[in-house]
Write a protein that holds these residues in place. Structure first.
Motif, PDB file in Angstrom:
ATOM      1  N   MET A 294       0.870  -1.256  -0.081  1.00  0.00           N
ATOM      2  CA  MET A 294      -0.057   0.086   0.001  1.00  0.00           C
ATOM      3  C   MET A 294       1.032   1.150   0.162  1.00  0.00           C
ATOM      4  SD  MET A 294      -2.690   1.278   2.853  1.00  0.00           S
ATOM      5  CE  MET A 294      -3.696  -0.151   2.736  1.00  0.00           C
ATOM      6  N   ASP A 295       0.827   2.218  -0.944  1.00  0.00           N
ATOM      7  CA  ASP A 295       1.542   3.496  -1.220  1.00  0.00           C
ATOM      8  C   ASP A 295       0.900   4.403  -0.158  1.00  0.00           C
ATOM      9  OD1 ASP A 295       3.511   2.262  -3.056  1.00  0.00           O
ATOM     10  OD2 ASP A 295       2.263   3.043  -4.597  1.00  0.00           O
ATOM     11  N   ILE A 296       1.641   5.122   0.712  1.00  0.00           N
ATOM     12  CA  ILE A 296       0.975   6.313   1.055  1.00  0.00           C
ATOM     13  C   ILE A 296       1.239   7.541   0.643  1.00  0.00           C
ATOM     14  CG2 ILE A 296       1.039   6.983   3.668  1.00  0.00           C
ATOM     15  CD1 ILE A 296       2.368   4.817   4.580  1.00  0.00           C
ATOM     16  N   PRO A 297       0.113   8.219   0.267  1.00  0.00           N
ATOM     17  CA  PRO A 297       0.186   9.460  -0.505  1.00  0.00           C
ATOM     18  C   PRO A 297       1.083  10.796   0.498  1.00  0.00           C
ATOM     19  CG  PRO A 297      -1.768   8.728  -0.908  1.00  0.00           C
ATOM     20  CD  PRO A 297      -1.209   7.779   0.212  1.00  0.00           C
ATOM     21  N   SER A 298       1.804  11.549  -0.163  1.00  0.00           N
ATOM     22  CA  SER A 298       2.234  12.662   0.796  1.00  0.00           C
ATOM     23  C   SER A 298       1.164  13.138   1.638  1.00  0.00           C
ATOM     24  CB  SER A 298       3.023  13.597  -0.179  1.00  0.00           C
ATOM     25  OG  SER A 298       3.365  14.847   0.494  1.00  0.00           O
ATOM     26  N   GLY A 299       1.374  13.465   2.885  1.00  0.00           N
ATOM     27  CA  GLY A 299       0.579  14.102   3.568  1.00  0.00           C
ATOM     28  C   GLY A 299      -0.617  13.099   4.359  1.00  0.00           C
ATOM     29  N   LYS A 300      -0.449  12.128   3.992  1.00  0.00           N
ATOM     30  CA  LYS A 300      -1.532  11.068   4.382  1.00  0.00           C
ATOM     31  C   LYS A 300      -0.771  10.076   5.619  1.00  0.00           C
ATOM     32  CE  LYS A 300      -4.994  12.122   1.749  1.00  0.00           C
ATOM     33  NZ  LYS A 300      -6.438  12.322   2.426  1.00  0.00           N
ATOM     34  N   LYS A 301      -1.657   9.587   6.414  1.00  0.00           N
ATOM     35  CA  LYS A 301      -1.259   8.624   7.578  1.00  0.00           C
ATOM     36  C   LYS A 301      -2.270   7.399   7.378  1.00  0.00           C
ATOM     37  CE  LYS A 301       0.079  12.721  10.027  1.00  0.00           C
ATOM     38  NZ  LYS A 301      -0.093  13.559  11.526  1.00  0.00           N
ATOM     39  N   ILE A 302      -1.525   6.528   8.087  1.00  0.00           N
ATOM     40  CA  ILE A 302      -2.496   5.274   8.689  1.00  0.00           C
ATOM     41  C   ILE A 302      -2.735   5.399   9.922  1.00  0.00           C
ATOM     42  CG2 ILE A 302      -2.570   2.896   8.094  1.00  0.00           C
ATOM     43  CD1 ILE A 302      -0.778   2.719   5.733  1.00  0.00           C
ATOM     44  N   TYR A 303      -3.865   4.856  10.381  1.00  0.00           N
ATOM     45  CA  TYR A 303      -4.208   4.822  11.696  1.00  0.00           C
ATOM     46  C   TYR A 303      -4.574   3.563  12.260  1.00  0.00           C
ATOM     47  CZ  TYR A 303      -4.397   9.838  11.347  1.00  0.00           C
ATOM     48  OH  TYR A 303      -4.136  11.226  11.262  1.00  0.00           O
ATOM     49  N   PHE A 304      -4.498   3.165  13.537  1.00  0.00           N
ATOM     50  CA  PHE A 304      -4.608   1.972  14.005  1.00  0.00           C
ATOM     51  C   PHE A 304      -5.380   2.128  15.556  1.00  0.00           C
ATOM     52  CE2 PHE A 304      -0.908   1.799  11.395  1.00  0.00           C
ATOM     53  CZ  PHE A 304      -0.948   0.465  10.857  1.00  0.00           C
ATOM     54  N   SER A 305      -6.387   1.277  15.562  1.00  0.00           N
ATOM     55  CA  SER A 305      -7.064   1.350  16.954  1.00  0.00           C
ATOM     56  C   SER A 305      -7.723  -0.120  17.416  1.00  0.00           C
ATOM     57  CB  SER A 305      -8.262   2.372  16.890  1.00  0.00           C
ATOM     58  OG  SER A 305      -9.146   2.230  17.899  1.00  0.00           O
ATOM     59  N   SER A 306      -7.831  -0.361  18.437  1.00  0.00           N
ATOM     60  CA  SER A 306      -8.309  -1.511  19.260  1.00  0.00           C
ATOM     61  C   SER A 306      -8.867  -1.229  20.334  1.00  0.00           C
ATOM     62  CB  SER A 306      -7.016  -2.472  19.216  1.00  0.00           C
ATOM     63  OG  SER A 306      -7.600  -3.826  19.711  1.00  0.00           O
ATOM     64  N   ASP A 307      -9.883  -2.501  20.579  1.00  0.00           N
ATOM     65  CA  ASP A 307     -10.300  -2.608  21.923  1.00  0.00           C
ATOM     66  C   ASP A 307     -11.386  -1.346  22.480  1.00  0.00           C
ATOM     67  OD1 ASP A 307      -9.372  -5.469  23.222  1.00  0.00           O
ATOM     68  OD2 ASP A 307      -7.612  -4.603  22.171  1.00  0.00           O
ATOM     69  N   ASN A 308     -12.461  -1.184  21.818  1.00  0.00           N
ATOM     70  CA  ASN A 308     -13.317  -0.384  22.167  1.00  0.00           C
ATOM     71  C   ASN A 308     -14.193  -0.838  23.230  1.00  0.00           C
ATOM     72  OD1 ASN A 308     -12.531   0.344  19.319  1.00  0.00           O
ATOM     73  ND2 ASN A 308     -13.249   2.357  20.159  1.00  0.00           N
ATOM     74  N   HIS A 309     -14.676  -2.278  22.782  1.00  0.00           N
ATOM     75  CA  HIS A 309     -15.874  -3.099  23.989  1.00  0.00           C
ATOM     76  C   HIS A 309     -16.836  -2.155  24.148  1.00  0.00           C
ATOM     77  CE1 HIS A 309     -12.948  -6.321  25.203  1.00  0.00           C
ATOM     78  NE2 HIS A 309     -12.048  -5.412  24.820  1.00  0.00           N
ATOM     79  N   LEU A 310     -17.586  -1.442  23.151  1.00  0.00           N
ATOM     80  CA  LEU A 310     -18.637  -0.873  23.183  1.00  0.00           C
ATOM     81  C   LEU A 310     -19.859  -1.804  23.566  1.00  0.00           C
ATOM     82  CD1 LEU A 310     -18.461   0.966  19.586  1.00  0.00           C
ATOM     83  CD2 LEU A 310     -17.751   2.019  22.001  1.00  0.00           C
ATOM     84  N   GLY A 311     -20.648  -1.064  24.625  1.00  0.00           N
ATOM     85  CA  GLY A 311     -21.749  -2.028  25.086  1.00  0.00           C
ATOM     86  C   GLY A 311     -21.315  -2.365  26.472  1.00  0.00           C
TER      87      GLY A 311
END
Length: 250
Positions: free
Chosen positions: A1-18
């Protein structure tokens, strides 16, 4: 996956909604949706590493009630062309094709390798990996058993959801409450798992959730294991700008 200039990749985990109740988790859901709304401006992709819900079970024609804010925001982001990748966690283990069909979000049940820019990532939820987590490993075999899933499907959804939500909060093996203490860099089982993977191939980054503890551990030469923490206590997430990975707090 190429990452365009000025862009970022985000990661998230474990919200446990509810959890522990829909009412109590609503402020956390709104906060997470606010975060999603902000990062969509410069996101090249978003990785959700499991346990978005405290419990999720898909019947053939029924899914859990609620979570309309987060599901709507994910649909909006996906529809805008920003790819989202979802890794099934131990609390949303019984997810099937709802995300793929309704939100165009691919789901994965095992860790997967990604090449992001010029870095190699190994990404997953992290449950049942490494030498520890023994109690959950035994329980996971039950949850993945086709007979058990078939039997549970015959519960009326009203009864099945209530029972599962109760167990999800009360049972420490399922909730993970017994594993939320830092074990030390030499004993963290996901770090040990990463070191074992490095014996056969180099990865620049190992990104996992499940532990609910934000952490950064060097596991080899130019190789780092990150745990994303959670959106219950720490409200932490990961961001990769094409050059380096960083844990941040929202």
């Amino acid at each position: 996956m190429d990452i365009p200039s000025g862009k970022k990749i985000y990661f998230s985990s474990d919200n446990h909604l509810g959890a522990p109740t829909p009412e109590a988790s609503l402020p956390r859901e709104k906060k997470f949706v606010q975060w999603l709304d902000e990062i969509k401006e410069d996101a090249a992709a978003i990785f959700l590493l499991g346990d978005l819900f405290d419990f999720w079970f898909e019947y053939k024609t029924v899914v859990p009630k609620g979570f309309v804010r987060v599901l709507g925001k994910l649909a909006e982001i996906s529809d805008s062309g920003i790819p989202i990748y979802f890794f099934v966690g131990n609390h949303d283990l019984w997810m099937h094709d709802y995300f793929e069909k309704e939100l165009n979000i691919p789901t994965y049940r095992e860790p997967k390798e990604f090449k992001l820019g010029d870095k190699t990532f190994f990404i997953g939820h992290g449950d049942g990996k490494g030498p520890g987590d023994k109690g959950y490993k035994r329980m996971k075999k039950v949850f993945e058993n086709s007979v058990f899933k078939w039997l549970f499907r015959w519960f009326h959804p009203e009864l099945g959801m209530r029972l599962a939500q109760y167990l999800s909060v009360k049972n420490k093996l399922i909730s993970g409450e017994e594993d939320k203490k830092f074990l030390g860099e030499e004993n963290e089982w996901l770090a040990l798992y990463a070191k074992r993977k490095l014996e056969t191939k180099h990865y620049d980054y190992f990104i996992f959730g499940h532990r609910h503890l934000p952490m950064q551990i060097e596991v080899g030469k130019n190789s780092t294991y990150y745990n994303l923490g959670d959106w219950i206590t720490h409200f932490t997430y990961g961001v990769f700008d094409g050059t380096s990975f960083e844990l941040k707090e929202y």
